[in-house]
Design an enzyme around this catalytic site. Structure first.
Site, PDB file in Angstrom:
ATOM      1  N   ARG A   9       6.430  47.454  82.215  1.00 46.32           N
ATOM      2  CA  ARG A   9       6.608  46.437  81.069  1.00 46.32           C
ATOM      3  C   ARG A   9       8.193  46.571  80.513  1.00 46.32           C
ATOM      4  NH1 ARG A   9       2.322  46.694  76.823  1.00 46.32           N
ATOM      5  NH2 ARG A   9       1.301  45.566  78.473  1.00 46.32           N
ATOM      6  N   ARG A  64       6.560  48.857  69.539  1.00 47.31           N
ATOM      7  CA  ARG A  64       6.777  48.287  70.852  1.00 47.31           C
ATOM      8  C   ARG A  64       7.605  46.953  70.919  1.00 47.31           C
ATOM      9  NH1 ARG A  64       0.705  48.348  73.808  1.00 47.31           N
ATOM     10  NH2 ARG A  64       0.262  50.793  73.536  1.00 47.31           N
ATOM     11  N   LYS A 107      -0.495  52.615  68.761  1.00 50.15           N
ATOM     12  CA  LYS A 107       0.489  51.706  69.062  1.00 50.15           C
ATOM     13  C   LYS A 107       0.957  50.888  67.573  1.00 50.15           C
ATOM     14  CE  LYS A 107      -2.903  48.321  70.804  1.00 50.15           C
ATOM     15  NZ  LYS A 107      -3.376  47.628  71.986  1.00 50.15           N
ATOM     16  N   LYS A 110       3.048  47.371  66.297  1.00 48.91           N
ATOM     17  CA  LYS A 110       3.500  45.964  66.731  1.00 48.91           C
ATOM     18  C   LYS A 110       4.388  45.258  65.540  1.00 48.91           C
ATOM     19  CE  LYS A 110      -0.060  45.387  70.351  1.00 48.91           C
ATOM     20  NZ  LYS A 110      -0.690  44.579  71.043  1.00 48.91           N
ATOM     21  N   CYS A 138      -4.956  36.815  79.048  1.00 47.51           N
ATOM     22  CA  CYS A 138      -4.674  38.390  79.416  1.00 47.51           C
ATOM     23  C   CYS A 138      -4.555  38.451  80.742  1.00 47.51           C
ATOM     24  CB  CYS A 138      -5.102  39.233  78.649  1.00 47.51           C
ATOM     25  SG  CYS A 138      -7.116  39.630  79.047  1.00 47.51           S
ATOM     26  N   CYS A 181      -6.382  45.318  85.354  1.00 43.57           N
ATOM     27  CA  CYS A 181      -6.391  46.099  84.019  1.00 43.57           C
ATOM     28  C   CYS A 181      -7.750  46.976  84.002  1.00 43.57           C
ATOM     29  CB  CYS A 181      -6.428  45.042  82.798  1.00 43.57           C
ATOM     30  SG  CYS A 181      -6.925  45.778  81.228  1.00 43.57           S
ATOM     31  N   CYS A 207     -11.499  41.679  77.661  1.00 44.80           N
ATOM     32  CA  CYS A 207     -12.074  42.802  77.000  1.00 44.80           C
ATOM     33  C   CYS A 207     -11.635  42.598  75.369  1.00 44.80           C
ATOM     34  CB  CYS A 207     -11.577  44.124  77.544  1.00 44.80           C
ATOM     35  SG  CYS A 207     -10.056  44.450  76.666  1.00 44.80           S
ATOM     36  N   CYS A 246      -5.490  41.425  73.606  1.00 46.26           N
ATOM     37  CA  CYS A 246      -4.039  40.979  73.881  1.00 46.26           C
ATOM     38  C   CYS A 246      -3.545  39.836  73.729  1.00 46.26           C
ATOM     39  CB  CYS A 246      -3.887  41.777  75.290  1.00 46.26           C
ATOM     40  SG  CYS A 246      -3.935  43.339  75.528  1.00 46.26           S
TER      41      CYS A 246
END
Length: 1457
Positions: free
Chosen positions: A965, A1034, A1098, A1100, A1322, A1328, A1367, A1371
């Protein structure tokens, strides 16, 4: 006389077919098969007092022709029951039966009357085609079919409605056909047929074979036949007003709701009617015109053949021809063709009104109703939904590559045998197509001779202009060059239009001007060509040296091929045969593996000056698993076939050999042993191995080596067992694990067993053969549960083997223990409780049943327990050790894997052993701990889950690859960078580009040896991947839809500045990936902001510019909402605590929208953000990663505490937030003029996946667009957080050029529904590792079905946000969509409703664990009510709350309430 009986359509036709036949052939499982088989077993006779046999044909393509042919030879009366979708495979049989002048009745079940595309494939065979749409009609026309077949000695195909209504039992009036005139007449015809003179029959057959003409009568006396059954059956049936001005014409299989709806419209005073076609072939112009009211002004042909790729549908052409045949008196009516996608509820009055309205107002003769566009080969106006036929995509590519010169002759094979340039062939043989093309080749050669003669004569003839002479000469010189012949041919035609009348030869040349273009000649065939290469005509094509191409489709799925019962030794490798012949171009391709390779092979085949053979993999799927559509199953089959080497991708070009270049190019990593041997003989193997060294390892994996390896493993195993018996008690620990929990527990048990003095072996269950279980003394299984009680992928083969185990598996000397893992709340409905830990429970019961002795009772680990699954594990472990007699040994067991913080702290600032792992060629993976560190470098290790099980079955490691990414704060790249992005995707990745929901792009499918080089290529394009993932800040989002040039420049600068400010300081990225060595220094390396353990999870950040919330600012840990006064940003409202991730069944986890913390000035923004990060760094939960995001830190301590903590670190207090308003979180599509006068165009990218596919070469188009912008030195490309793309900063002078480009490449978005434009998904499967269900590969097809509902309700242009993830990690942010789907198991989703259209409100679960039928059934009535009850401007998400469908979610903590 008629009798009242209660029947359904299958029962009625079963009685008729059995009574009137000597032999019944059934091709599918149905009630008809059961009835006929039972009657045959009972010895029931037909009406001719003969026994009737019932034959079941499973493989229609391979078996049917031979069965029918043998029965025809014995003068048997035959009835065939078949699905209409399989009619294509009957074409060779129909031609043969017509040639034999024999009766045959085919009752073809139309299970989906909304799509009859397959019916038209057989229209030119000469068979009679009849259609019915009810039980009564099915009975009546069924009898007519048998009578006609015997009377005219011809095949009759009866298309009957086999949808749900027709399968219901109902009272009908049945004809007494077992006596009276009907039976008498039939017996007379049958006797005549069976006593027919064999000599005259041979003559008839010869005539039919020589002339290949359909032998059906041009006029069939239906009236006489129908009178004999007591119910009048006409060729056409008209319903409606006698003086109708508008009528609809539809095939007779159309639902009865069409006539009902038209009748209701007529009752309202509208002058409308409907004409149903009962007898489609032969087409009677007289009967048709007689049925049409003389008052008609407009006729609309209702066409439900969704797979048509022709300009006009066959039924439309029949109607049009009738009015222009000279038999119609008066002014012909206006003709329209409506390509209709019938709604699920059938033809409603409103739907029929929309057809009539569009017919009246349509600018074009062909229009679409009920769908954005006609369904063509898997692409809906560029939106790929994977709904494609087997051969359709390949033919689509041919038409795209050679639009003006593709000449296709189809061999009846897998799918449609009609096309724009095609002709139906009477036999499944390449010679027919070859012969057809050969005639055209000879005709073009004669045409060229005529041009040559004209050129010779013109030297002494001044009647031909110099310009024409020059163009004809140039064309003759380049007649075999596709581009140049087209160029000079067009110029010559333009001149001939003025001069052709001056010379007789010129007149002839002008009449045959189509030959100026060099055709791309293709013969298309299927599997049948592989069974007899010599007699099927393949040899003749290959040996002809003519410039003719063959496209051979292999439709046998790999999963069938590997089954021992499916092994077919007769099938030959045409590719190898052609390569050995020497003079043919050969390629092996698979569109679902490499679209680019298919295109390249087609172009090379076309350019090759001789015969070409392109083998195309197109697996036919007859059965799929839950949640897997047929197209998706085709994709998976292809990937496994290519990955295993069963279907290698390669190209063989002899012309390169003549030029001194290597003729063989291998485009996949595995190749068949036979091809390797051929290359070795031809001295090409060494080149292949040197150009692709990775192939060498695969080539050696032949059967001999596998046997040798198995023997060595057996010896080693025996030796290990010997040592074990001498030294320590052995313990085998096997695990079945998808998410990693079971594997972690198993490894921990192994570690503890070793400390207790045991000799443990730990491995995946499928890595151990069930046959060897009897030799094991003690076995422990640790098994998690996948989906609805299914076994994980690496334990499925074990379970299959145990289920099929017999008495020879003696487990009486084996002791076992099973630890079953699950989540009791994952399936909370009472009826679903049995899914909890089901796999382990089933395994435990099975082992006990097989006679194994117990070590322990069943152990259960439940995620819902206080310590998660470890509560149950820790309670069960002592029992296990006691049973093994080692419970008193003192041990000190550490976790198998250190905590994430421990991994980070010991990683030497994110270095780990990544550099060493990259050069390890023994595996395609990195070390497990390094995969956690690689995320900080923007890299996720993945494997292809589509091929995981098959690779495990073959004893191979998973197909590891990496997702990479990029870090692009603000999502803005230059055209030059986009070109680099495109090249990297082709060179190192899977040929696609994924625009993410974080306003960047990522690559999939990069293998380890290409990882470093790909990142270096990104670096050369001034891009990097550092901190794109991992426990750091990120990629930063900012508004791409311009407010003003000054505002957008400011937010973009903030995004970039904040991203740079938050980058890790470690030099690890540059050392590992860019080969930049660390300069020697006495200063110790440090992370002044993050520290050695970085953040708990993470982080964001997003920047929004009201009124557009297109970045979903409240879904981020940190947000900045720009406050604009007088055109300038005066500051930002700061938001904190957003995040979408949660865990199924764990209500302690939930999505949350951010809180507004206060206001800051632009100068304070970065400092504020830093302090927010440091509070999370210091107070975030580092013990439970599911509770480690900032949202939980705030909810645990309160927003006021958090605000004060940030203010303390800032040294000042937040002023109150300023007013703002959001109205939407979607993108603005189409052209928008920005404040500086330049233009920006936002284009729709389906789920962000930029790819080339048949009918939608989006990736190629965007690369060409970037090259155009580079040439013009203008423009920039912006990515959006909704996965779309903006081409911006286009000068006004350049806009017309760009618009023309967009139109040419079909990049406009107006044909998409508003729902599709507001959709996101996603990646999910297959890459994934967290995905539980499909997302990107499924959502487009679901929206297509929802579009049909919206169209019927007039809601096509009403925006509804709809999002899906595989899931619960969120995302694609489905929890703030108006309609959200979160995957729970294959084909199963939780359905959420009520999110805010502007991204300012969370949704609420509406239904749990639903599949597609439940989804459609749930949403249709809600959408209907919304269309009727909404107030002006009320969005769907707002309405479902006002209507009480779901409660409003006011905070993340009450999301589950």
């Amino acid at each position: 006389m008629t009798v009242s009986q209660t029947l359904n359509v299958e029962t009625a036709l079963a009685y008729i077919g059995f009574d009137l036949s000597d032999n019944v052939i059934v091709t599918g499982d149905s009630n008809i098969r059961d009835l006929c088989s039972e009657w045959t077993t009972q010895g029931t006779q037909n009406l001719f007092n003969s026994a009737v046999s019932t034959t079941f044909v499973r493989n229609i393509r391979a078996e049917l022709h031979g069965v029918v042919h043998s029965l025809i030879a014995s003068k048997s009366l035959i009835t065939l029951y078949i699905s209409a979708s399989d009619l294509i495979n009957t074409i060779p049989t129909l031609y043969t039966v017509i040639g034999d002048r024999a009766p045959l009745v085919i009752h073809a079940a139309v299970a989906d009357p909304t799509d009859v595309g397959d019916v038209f494939a057989i229209r030119q065979t000469g068979a009679i085609l009849l259609a019915s749409n009810s039980v009564q009609e099915g009975h009546d026309i069924g009898l007519v079919a048998h009578s006609l077949a015997v009377k005219y000695k011809i095949p009759v195909v009866h298309l009957y409605d086999a949808s749900a209504p027709a399968l219901k039992f109902q009272k009908i009036q049945t004809a007494d056909y077992k006596s009276g005139d009907f039976l008498a007449n039939l017996k007379t015809e049958v006797d005549g047929y069976k006593k027919n003179d064999p000599i005259s029959q041979v003559v008839d057959q010869l005539k039919s074979t020589l002339f290949l003409k359909p032998t059906a009568q041009s006029s069939i006396d239906y009236a006489q036949v129908s009178q004999s059954i007591g119910n009048q059956v006409g060729t056409f049936e008209y319903t409606g007003e006698g003086d109708a001005s508008q009528i609809l014409v539809a095939l007779g299989t159309n639902p009865v709701s069409l006539a009902d709806a038209v009748a209701k419209l007529a009752q309202t005073g509208q002058k409308v009617g409907v004409l149903r076609v009962r007898a489609y072939r032969p087409w009677s112009e007289e009967d048709f015109l007689a049925a049409v009211p003389s008052s008609v002004e407009t006729i609309t042909v209702v066409d439900t053949a969704h797979s048509l790729s022709t300009a006009w549908g066959p039924l439309f052409l029949d109607v049009a021809a009738s009015f222009h045949s000279g038999k119609y008196q008066g002014k012909p009516p206006v003709l329209r063709e409506g390509r209709v996608h019938i709604p699920a509820q059938g033809y409603t009055v409103e739907f029929v009104k929309s057809i009539i309205a569009q017919a009246a107002n349509a600018d074009q003769a062909v229009f679409n109703v009920g769908s954005p566009a006609v369904h063509t080969n898997g692409v809906h106006n560029g939106v790929i939904d994977f709904e494609s036929t087997n051969e359709g995509p390949y033919i689509k590519i041919l038409e795209q590559l050679f639009p003006d010169r593709a000449s296709v002759a189809n061999i009846s094979s897998e799918s449609s045998v009609y096309g724009k340039h095609g002709a139906a062939a009477p036999e499944a043989n390449a010679e027919f197509g070859f012969g057809m093309h050969l005639v055209l080749v000879q005709n073009r050669a004669r045409f060229a001779n005529s041009v040559s003669e004209v050129l010779k004569a013109s030297k002494s003839d001044d009647s031909i202009s110099e310009e024409l002479r020059k163009e004809l000469g140039s064309w003759f010189q380049y007649r075999d060059d596709a581009e140049k012949s087209l160029k000079h041919g067009k110029a010559a035609i333009s001149l001939l239009e003025k001069e052709h009348h001056q010379h007789a030869t010129l007149e002839a040349i002008y009449e045959d001007r189509a030959f100026f273009s060099k055709p791309s000649r293709w013969v298309i065939g299927g599997d049948q060509l592989s069974y007899d290469v010599g007699n099927s005509g393949v040899h003749h094509v290959i040996s002809s040296k003519e410039d003719i191409n063959m496209l051979v489709l292999d439709t046998q799925p790999y999963s069938e091929k590997i089954a021992p019962t499916q092994q077919d030794r007769r099938k030959k490798d045409i590719g190898l045969y052609a390569m050995q012949y020497g003079s043919a171009y050969v390629a092996s391709v698979a569109i679902n593996s490499s679209y680019a390779q298919v295109v390249r092979a087609f172009m090379e085949a076309d350019a090759y000056p001789g015969p070409s053979v392109v083998l195309a993999y197109a697996p036919k799927i007859s059965k799929t698993g839950k949640g897997v559509s047929v197209p998706l199953a085709m994709l998976k089959e292809t990937k496994i076939a290519v990955d295993s080497g069963y279907w290698p991708l390669y190209r063989w070009n002899p012309s390169l050999d003549a030029a001194g270049q290597e003729p063989f190019a291998l485009d996949s990593e595995k190749v068949k042993r036979e091809i390797v041997e051929f290359l070795d003989r031809e001295n090409h193997l060494a080149y292949v191995l040197s150009s692709k060294p990775e192939v060498a390892a695969h080539i050696s994996a032949n059967a001999e080596k596998e046997l040798k390896t198995a023997i060595e493993n057996k010896v080693q195993s025996s030796y290990s067992q010997l040592l074990s018996s001498l030294n320590a008690q052995p313990l085998l620990v096997l695990y079945g694990s998808d998410g990693g929990n079971a594997e972690a527990v198993a490894k921990r048990l192994g570690s503890e067993a070793k400390q207790r003095g045991l000799r443990p072996r730990v491995m995946a269950a499928d890595s151990f053969s069930v046959e060897d279980l009897p030799s094991e003394q003690s076995v422990v299984y640790v098994v998690s549960t996948a989906g609805q009680g299914e076994f994980p992928g690496n334990a499925k083969e074990t379970w299959k083997a145990l289920q099929s185990a017999g008495a020879d598996l003696d487990l009486t000397k084996t002791r076992f223990a099973v630890l079953a893992l699950g989540d009791r709340n994952y399936w909370p409905l009472p009826g679903d409780k049995h899914y909890f830990a089901k796999s382990g429970k089933d395994l435990d019961h099975k082992l006990e049943t097989l006679g194994a002795g117990r070590l322990t009772p069943l152990g259960v680990g439940d995620d819902q327990d206080p310590d998660g699954l470890w509560t149950g594990v820790n309670a069960w472990r002592p029992i296990l050790w006691q049973a093994l007699g080692v419970d008193e040994v003192d041990v000190n067991v550490e976790p198998v894997l250190p905590s994430d913080d421990a991994i980070k702290e010991s990683s030497n600032y994110l270095r780990g052993t990544i550099a060493e792992g990259l050069v390890d060629t023994s595996t395609g993976a990195l070390a497990e701990l390094d995969t956690k560190l690689s995320k900080f470098h923007g890299i996720y290790q993945q494997d292809d889950r589509d091929t995981r099980e098959e690779r495990a079955r073959q004893g191979q490691e998973p197909a590891f690859s990496f997702m990479v990414r990029c870090r692009i704060p603000g999502g803005v790249v230059t055209p030059e960078q986009w070109i680099a992005v495109d090249q990297i995707a082709d060179k190192w990745a899977n040929g696609t580009i994924k625009i993410t929901t974080r306003q960047t792009f990522q690559y999939h499918g990069i293998i380890k040896r290409g990882l470093k080089a790909s990142i270096q290529d990104m670096n050369r394009a001034l891009m990097d991947t550092i901190a794109a993932c991992g426990d750091v800040n990120r990629n930063v989002l900012c508004n791409p839809n311009e407010h003003s040039s000054e505002v957008n420049a400011a937010v973009l600068k903030l995004a970039r500045d904040w991203s740079e400010h938050m980058l890790p300081h470690t030099n690890a990225y540059h050392e590992i990936w860019l080969d930049k060595k660390l300069v020697a220094t006495t200063q110790e390396e440090s992370e002044p902001l993050y520290g050695k353990t970085y953040l708990p999870r993470k982080f964001k950040c997003a920047i929004a510019v009201p009124p557009n919330n297109d970045v979903d600012v409240f879904a981020n840990d940190l947000g900045y909402i720009a406050i604009i006064e007088k055109g300038k940003i005066v500051g930002y409202n700061v938001t904190v605590g957003g995040g979408m991730g949660m865990t199924h069944g764990n209500k302690k986890t939930y999505p949350r929208l951010g809180d507004v913390l206060g206001f800051c000035t632009p100068e304070q923004a970065i400092d504020v953000g830093e302090k927010v990060v440091t509070v999370q760094r210091d107070y975030g939960d580092r013990t439970n990663r599911k509770h480690a995001r900032l949202k939980y830190t705030i909810d645990d301590r309160g927003i006021e505490w958090f605000r004060k903590e940030v203010e303390t670190r800032l040294g000042w207090t937040f002023p109150p937030a300023r007013p703002y308003k959001f109205v939407s979180n979607g993108d603005r599509f189409g052209w928008v003029q920005e404040s500086d006068g330049s233009w920006a165009f936002t284009m729709f990218i389906a789920n962000g996946r930029v790819r080339d596919a048949p009918g939608s070469e989006e990736k190629t188009a965007l690369k060409l667009l970037a090259e155009l912008l580079v040439k013009e030195k203008a423009g920039e490309i912006r990515l959006t957080a909704n996965q779309h793309l903006v081409v911006a900063r286009i000068p006004p002078s350049l806009k017309p050029t760009i618009e023309g480009f967009l139109q040419k490449h079909k990049l406009h978005s107006e044909h998409h529904s508003a729902m599709r434009l507001n959709s996101m998904a996603c990646v999910a499967l297959p890459t994934c590792g967290l995905a539980m269900a499909e997302s990107e590969r499924y959502l487009p097809s679901l929206i297509t079905k929802l579009d049909s509902i919206l169209d019927s309700l007039g809601l096509r242009s009403d925006a509804i946000s709809i999002r899906m993830t595989g899931c619960p990690n969120g995302c694609a942010r489905p929890q703030i969509a108006e309609i959200g789907f979160v995957g729970k198991a294959p084909g199963t989703y939780n359905l959420y409703l009520g999110g805010g259209f502007s991204g300012t409100r969370l949704s609420k679960m509406y239904k749990e664990s639903v599949g597609e039928p439940e989804i459609l059934a749930s949403l249709k009535p809600l959408l209907t009510r919304w269309s009727q009850e909404r107030v002006v401007g009320e969005h769907f998400g707002d309405w479902v709350i006002r209507a009480g469908i779901v409660k409003e979610t006011t905070a993340g903590m009450n999301f589950h309430d």
